[in-house]
Design an enzyme around this catalytic site. Structure first.
Site, short mmCIF file in Angstrom:
data_model
loop_
_atom_site.label_atom_id
_atom_site.label_comp_id
_atom_site.label_asym_id
_atom_site.label_seq_id
_atom_site.Cartn_x
_atom_site.Cartn_y
_atom_site.Cartn_z
N GLY A 134 -25.35 -6.86 -9.44
CA GLY A 134 -24.06 -6.31 -9.86
C GLY A 134 -23.43 -5.52 -8.73
O GLY A 134 -23.93 -4.48 -8.32
N GLY A 189 -22.39 -0.57 -8.17
CA GLY A 189 -23.25 -1.42 -7.36
C GLY A 189 -22.74 -1.58 -5.94
O GLY A 189 -23.53 -1.60 -4.98
N GLY A 234 -20.28 -4.21 -8.82
CA GLY A 234 -19.05 -3.62 -9.37
C GLY A 234 -18.82 -2.25 -8.78
O GLY A 234 -19.21 -1.97 -7.64
N LYS A 272 -21.43 9.35 -28.23
CA LYS A 272 -20.78 8.14 -27.73
C LYS A 272 -19.72 7.71 -28.74
O LYS A 272 -19.89 7.90 -29.96
CB LYS A 272 -21.80 7.00 -27.58
N1 LIG Z 1 -19.43 3.97 -13.44
C1 LIG Z 1 -20.31 4.96 -13.55
O1 LIG Z 1 -20.12 6.06 -13.00
C2 LIG Z 1 -21.56 4.75 -14.32
C3 LIG Z 1 -22.31 5.87 -14.70
C4 LIG Z 1 -23.53 5.68 -15.37
C5 LIG Z 1 -23.97 4.39 -15.64
N2 LIG Z 1 -23.20 3.32 -15.27
C6 LIG Z 1 -23.70 1.98 -15.58
O2 LIG Z 1 -23.85 1.23 -14.38
C7 LIG Z 1 -23.57 -0.15 -14.64
C8 LIG Z 1 -22.45 -0.63 -13.72
O3 LIG Z 1 -21.31 0.15 -13.97
P1 LIG Z 1 -19.94 -0.11 -13.17
O4 LIG Z 1 -19.06 1.04 -13.48
O5 LIG Z 1 -20.27 -0.46 -11.77
O6 LIG Z 1 -19.42 -1.40 -13.93
P2 LIG Z 1 -18.50 -2.57 -13.32
O7 LIG Z 1 -17.99 -3.31 -14.50
O8 LIG Z 1 -17.56 -2.04 -12.31
O9 LIG Z 1 -19.55 -3.50 -12.53
C9 LIG Z 1 -20.47 -4.34 -13.15
C10 LIG Z 1 -20.63 -5.54 -12.24
O10 LIG Z 1 -21.71 -6.35 -12.74
C11 LIG Z 1 -21.31 -7.69 -12.66
N3 LIG Z 1 -22.12 -8.46 -13.61
C12 LIG Z 1 -21.96 -8.55 -14.95
N4 LIG Z 1 -22.92 -9.32 -15.48
C13 LIG Z 1 -23.71 -9.71 -14.45
C14 LIG Z 1 -24.87 -10.52 -14.35
N5 LIG Z 1 -25.41 -11.09 -15.42
N6 LIG Z 1 -25.42 -10.72 -13.13
C15 LIG Z 1 -24.87 -10.16 -12.03
N7 LIG Z 1 -23.76 -9.38 -12.07
C16 LIG Z 1 -23.20 -9.16 -13.26
C17 LIG Z 1 -19.83 -7.70 -12.94
O11 LIG Z 1 -19.20 -8.87 -12.44
C18 LIG Z 1 -19.38 -6.43 -12.18
O12 LIG Z 1 -19.06 -6.71 -10.83
C19 LIG Z 1 -23.23 -0.24 -16.12
O13 LIG Z 1 -24.42 -0.53 -16.84
C20 LIG Z 1 -22.77 1.16 -16.46
O14 LIG Z 1 -22.96 1.46 -17.83
C21 LIG Z 1 -22.03 3.46 -14.62
#
Ligand SMILES: NC(=O)c1ccc[n+]([C@@H]2O[C@H](COP(=O)([O-])OP(=O)(O)OC[C@H]3O[C@@H](n4cnc5c(N)ncnc54)[C@H](O)[C@@H]3O)[C@@H](O)[C@H]2O)c1
Length: 367
Positions: free
Chosen positions: A190, A195, A192, A86
């Site tokens: 979440g 999600g 995002g 990382k």
């Molecule tokens: N993008 C990927 O392919 C990927 C791969 C492996 C793991 N992840 C993990 O999955 C998670 C989400 O990733 P992402 O790419 O969707 O990120 P993102 O930033 O697009 O989405 C995260 C969402 O969570 C919301 N959020 C933040 N704090 C919050 C809270 N306290 N309560 C409710 N909602 C909240 C944000 O407003 C946002 O909409 C992260 O932990 C990331 O490390 C993502």
């Protein structure tokens, strides 16, 4: 400069469980860039570049160490020929660098990655995007997930969500005796990138949805899917069959576990447990926890498959579906040995890493 940061900026921090930890001052940006390579036993270490603000100056190094070890576990359990690493860039404030300032930082990152000669392959993480990977790629070839139009595999969030759906089938089977998702209630925290895809896929599978996000703009998706919206502060304590963390890590703690009203927790958010011992609190409450390193591995399986192994989409779909089989193996081991799924996952990953190269374990002192 604080003593903690001085310590963090020493060129090589001795850490018996990591192969390499480097903190380099970017020559253009002036920012501290921490690279932690946990293991290359299975192959070049793959892991994202996190660009974030940390209040505690020692936290970026600690985060890099923890996240790199988790990537070894994730890649090993996903059956990938990759170790774990990382990169963490600590921003001085919450403001994200933009324009020329951002390009300077990304070129610094590219130089640091290039200096490692291919031992580390970088990708996006919190605070960095596929477009950023293209800029990093101007300084090094050892980078994944550039946008498709720049020759990369692009945004991995849909594939992470597909893997999450496969995992949820295995979780439903373990918790309720049937992998059927239709009719079950899922609490998605979440909405995002990942999600939102998870919510759509669950909706398509006939599941009932309770959703939340701190960003009110995501309420539109809730309405579109006919999902019940809850306030973010109430989400953990809402009664659902399976809670699906898809926001930030550290959600499950000694304070929050007693609030849960669900049979299982399984989602793509990384590092859901604030500390390893929290896995035992979940088990003591009879709540099944699916290790996030397994649930969230669809993205890295797809990105490395497209870019590093040139695997066809059908093979990648199979591999993403295999996340369910891996999770079943984790649950079976946990049941048989009366250990937590968290520890079962570590042990299974360690077996694979040790078979490739005997040496130190992945993470010591797990539950
Ligand atoms: N993008 C990927 O392919 C990927 C791969 C492996 C793991 N992840 C993990 O999955 C998670 C989400 O990733 P992402 O790419 O969707 O990120 P993102 O930033 O697009 O989405 C995260 C969402 O969570 C919301 N959020 C933040 N704090 C919050 C809270 N306290 N309560 C409710 N909602 C909240 C944000 O407003 C946002 O909409 C992260 O932990 C990331 O490390 C993502």
């Amino acid at each position: 400069m604080t003593a903690a940061l001085e310590q963090a900026l020493s060129p090589n921090i001795p850490n018996p469980s990591h192969e390499l930890v480097q903190v380099v001052r970017g020559s253009r940006s002036g920012l501290a860039i921490t690279v932690a390579i946990h293991s290359t036993a299975l192959g070049p270490a793959a892991g994202g570049c996190r660009i974030a603000h940390y209040a505690d100056p020692a936290a970026p190094v600690a985060d890099a160490l923890r996240l790199a070890a988790a990537m070894t576990e994730k890649n090993a359990l996903a059956g990938l020929e990759h170790g774990g690493a990382k990169t963490v860039v600590a921003l001085p404030t919450a403001a994200r660098p933009a324009g020329a300032e951002r390009t300077a930082l990304l070129h610094d990152l590219g130089d640091v990655i290039e200096s490692l000669g291919g031992r580390y392959i970088a990708g996006p993480d919190v605070g960095s995007s596929p477009a950023d990977m293209s800029v990093i790629g101007e300084r090094t070839a050892h980078v994944c997930c550039r946008p498709v139009e720049h020759g990369g595999s692009g945004d991995s969030s849909l594939h992470t969500a597909r893997g999450t759906l496969a995992a949820l089938g295995a979780v439903a089977d373990e918790a309720f005796g049937s992998p059927e998702l239709a009719g079950r209630t899922f609490g998605v925290i979440g909405l995002g990138a990942v999600g939102a895809h998870v919510a759509r896929l669950l909706d398509r599978a006939g599941a009932r949805l309770v959703v939340t996000d701190v960003d009110p703009a995501t309420r539109g998706l809730a309405e579109e899917l006919g999902a019940t919206w809850v306030d973010p502060d109430d989400a953990l304590a809402t009664e659902v069959d399976i809670l699906v963390p898809a926001a930030l890590g550290g959600l499950l703690t000694a304070r929050t576990v007693p609030l849960l009203r669900c049979a299982a927790v399984a989602g793509p958010a990384n590092n859901q447990l604030d500390e390893p011992a929290t896995a035992r609190l979940l088990a003591a409450r009879g709540i099944l926890w699916a290790p996030d390193v397994v649930v969230s591995s669809g993205g890295v399986i797809h990105a490395t498959g497209v870019e590093l192994r040139q695997e066809p989409e059908e093979r990648l779909t199979e591999r993403i579906h295999d996340i369910a089989a891996t999770l079943r193996q984790v649950f079976h081991k946990a049941r048989t040995h009366r250990i937590t799924p968290a520890l079962a996952a570590v042990q299974l990953a360690e077996q694979r890493v040790r078979r490739a190269r005997p040496g130190p374990g992945i993470v010591d002192g797990r539950p």
